[in-house]
Design a protein around this motif. Structure first.
Motif, PDB file in Angstrom:
ATOM      1  N   GLU A 120     118.952  20.438  27.172  1.00  0.00           N
ATOM      2  CA  GLU A 120     119.210  21.198  25.944  1.00  0.00           C
ATOM      3  C   GLU A 120     119.385  20.284  24.739  1.00  0.00           C
ATOM      4  O   GLU A 120     120.262  19.432  24.727  1.00  0.00           O
ATOM      5  CB  GLU A 120     120.488  22.037  26.119  1.00  0.00           C
ATOM      6  CG  GLU A 120     120.871  22.806  24.877  1.00  0.00           C
ATOM      7  CD  GLU A 120     122.229  23.488  24.981  1.00  0.00           C
ATOM      8  OE1 GLU A 120     122.513  24.342  24.129  1.00  0.00           O
ATOM      9  OE2 GLU A 120     123.002  23.152  25.904  1.00  0.00           O
ATOM     10  N   PRO A 121     118.593  20.480  23.688  1.00  0.00           N
ATOM     11  CA  PRO A 121     118.858  19.768  22.433  1.00  0.00           C
ATOM     12  C   PRO A 121     120.105  20.346  21.753  1.00  0.00           C
ATOM     13  O   PRO A 121     120.346  21.559  21.810  1.00  0.00           O
ATOM     14  CB  PRO A 121     117.620  20.050  21.579  1.00  0.00           C
ATOM     15  CG  PRO A 121     116.637  20.722  22.473  1.00  0.00           C
ATOM     16  CD  PRO A 121     117.406  21.332  23.600  1.00  0.00           C
ATOM     17  N   LEU A 122     120.865  19.480  21.109  1.00  0.00           N
ATOM     18  CA  LEU A 122     122.032  19.901  20.337  1.00  0.00           C
ATOM     19  C   LEU A 122     121.832  19.540  18.865  1.00  0.00           C
ATOM     20  O   LEU A 122     121.065  18.641  18.543  1.00  0.00           O
ATOM     21  CB  LEU A 122     123.303  19.217  20.852  1.00  0.00           C
ATOM     22  CG  LEU A 122     123.696  19.450  22.307  1.00  0.00           C
ATOM     23  CD1 LEU A 122     124.970  18.670  22.628  1.00  0.00           C
ATOM     24  CD2 LEU A 122     123.891  20.926  22.607  1.00  0.00           C
ATOM     25  N   ASN A 123     122.562  20.207  17.999  1.00  0.00           N
ATOM     26  CA  ASN A 123     122.451  19.874  16.585  1.00  0.00           C
ATOM     27  C   ASN A 123     123.058  18.498  16.297  1.00  0.00           C
ATOM     28  O   ASN A 123     123.779  17.929  17.110  1.00  0.00           O
ATOM     29  CB  ASN A 123     123.101  20.961  15.722  1.00  0.00           C
ATOM     30  CG  ASN A 123     124.609  20.971  15.849  1.00  0.00           C
ATOM     31  OD1 ASN A 123     125.304  20.113  15.301  1.00  0.00           O
ATOM     32  ND2 ASN A 123     125.135  21.944  16.580  1.00  0.00           N
ATOM     33  N   ARG A 124     122.743  17.962  15.130  1.00  0.00           N
ATOM     34  CA  ARG A 124     123.099  16.584  14.778  1.00  0.00           C
ATOM     35  C   ARG A 124     124.596  16.321  14.755  1.00  0.00           C
ATOM     36  O   ARG A 124     125.025  15.171  14.850  1.00  0.00           O
ATOM     37  CB  ARG A 124     122.517  16.248  13.408  1.00  0.00           C
ATOM     38  CG  ARG A 124     123.189  16.963  12.250  1.00  0.00           C
ATOM     39  CD  ARG A 124     122.421  16.866  10.974  1.00  0.00           C
ATOM     40  NE  ARG A 124     121.185  17.638  11.066  1.00  0.00           N
ATOM     41  CZ  ARG A 124     120.293  17.682  10.083  1.00  0.00           C
ATOM     42  NH1 ARG A 124     120.501  17.018   8.964  1.00  0.00           N
ATOM     43  NH2 ARG A 124     119.202  18.409  10.216  1.00  0.00           N
ATOM     44  N   PHE A 125     125.414  17.381  14.626  1.00  0.00           N
ATOM     45  CA  PHE A 125     126.857  17.204  14.609  1.00  0.00           C
ATOM     46  C   PHE A 125     127.438  17.103  16.016  1.00  0.00           C
ATOM     47  O   PHE A 125     128.624  16.818  16.175  1.00  0.00           O
ATOM     48  CB  PHE A 125     127.519  18.354  13.844  1.00  0.00           C
ATOM     49  CG  PHE A 125     126.975  18.521  12.459  1.00  0.00           C
ATOM     50  CD1 PHE A 125     127.266  17.601  11.464  1.00  0.00           C
ATOM     51  CD2 PHE A 125     126.143  19.586  12.144  1.00  0.00           C
ATOM     52  CE1 PHE A 125     126.759  17.744  10.181  1.00  0.00           C
ATOM     53  CE2 PHE A 125     125.629  19.738  10.873  1.00  0.00           C
ATOM     54  CZ  PHE A 125     125.929  18.809   9.884  1.00  0.00           C
TER      55      PHE A 125
END
Length: 287
Positions: A150-155
């Protein structure tokens, strides 16, 4: 396209324990056909009891991992990798018992690990993730399962943020068990076009999580739902679309995901309204 709708038990509780199966009848009564089971602590879950409860309600299980600082496959200390390997092994074993076919999550690194690294540092961490996830894929394959990265957001991650990132990671791992999941919440922050992102993931996409751009009830925010639907149609997606959000009542979980207030009048209402919207969007026929 044949979509089943699901919901994560994180919407109501954390951690998932054997007693959390009490949620299953309610989830089924709302119309859901699948349930996401977050495996935070495998030792708190009796797989056979969970399997029996799933079968009783006719719910399809989705296993999701939880990856904090002690479960980090790109940590500088190899002993931390061993902790993560052992945790994932237990996730696969439990998933086999309950009937799940993959374990999903951002298992390439610890959630919240965000740093301004030089290029050589990024290359080192990427290569470390590829090697260690290759081992995880072999472990998954030995259990007849896959992993859904799963990709996560930059934060929340400095490593894998977009569909392009996660497909590159899966390709570099180069193992048939290396698959992909996407989450509309993270996509709302990172993707220029969610339809194109889904199409880029293509046949590697085996799970889809959704919520509004603010983590709220689907259909109440700014998420471009028609683009998401069109992307899934274009790849002929035949998996689960599952709501993932959280309750502010569980303080440790709420703090980890920065949910400081209720996003709906009730968590039951969140799930029920979310189901109504998604079932219309995807023209799901309640069986």
């Amino acid at each position: 396209m044949n979509i089943k709708l699901g919901v994560s038990t994180w919407l109501w509780t954390s951690p998932f324990t054997t007693e959390s199966v009490n949620l299953f009848p309610k989830i089924k009564s709302m119309g859901y056909e699948a349930v996401e089971i977050p495996i935070e602590y495998p030792e708190l879950i009796d797989g056979k009891q969970v399997r029996d409860a799933l079968l009783s309600e006719g719910l399809v299980p989705i296993s999701c991992g939880a990856f904090g600082p002690t479960r980090d496959l790109t940590h500088d200390d190899p002993s931390v990798h061993d902790v993560c390997f052992d945790y994932l092994r237990r996730c696969f074993e439990l998933s086999n018992v309950i009937g799940a076919t993959f374990v999903a999550g951002p298992m390439y690194s610890a959630v919240g690990k965000v740093r301004m690294l030089p290029p050589d540092g990024r290359k080192r961490d990427w290569e470390r993730a590829v090697v260690n996830l290759g081992k995880v894929c072999q472990m998954a394959s030995d259990h007849g399962m896959a992993i859904a990265l799963e990709p996560l957001n930059r934060f929340e991650s400095d490593m894998v943020n977009t569909a392009e990132d996660v497909v590159r990671l899966a390709n570099d791992i180069n193992h048939p068990a290396a698959r992909v999941m996407l989450d509309s919440f993270h996509m709302s922050l990172e993707e220029r076009n969610p339809e194109a992102a889904i199409v880029h993931a293509g046949e590697k996409l085996i799970h889809m999580q959704v919520s509004e751009n603010y983590r709220g009830v689907p259909g109440t925010g700014q998420t471009p739902w028609q683009l998401i639907r069109r992307g899934l149609e274009r790849i002929n997606y035949n998996g689960v679309v599952s709501i993932e959000s959280f309750t502010p009542e569980v303080k440790e979980l709420a703090g980890a995901v920065c949910i400081w207030k209720h996003l709906a009048p009730s968590q039951d209402g969140f799930a029920s309204d979310g189901y109504k919207f998604l079932s219309q969007l995807f023209e799901v026929q309640n069986s």
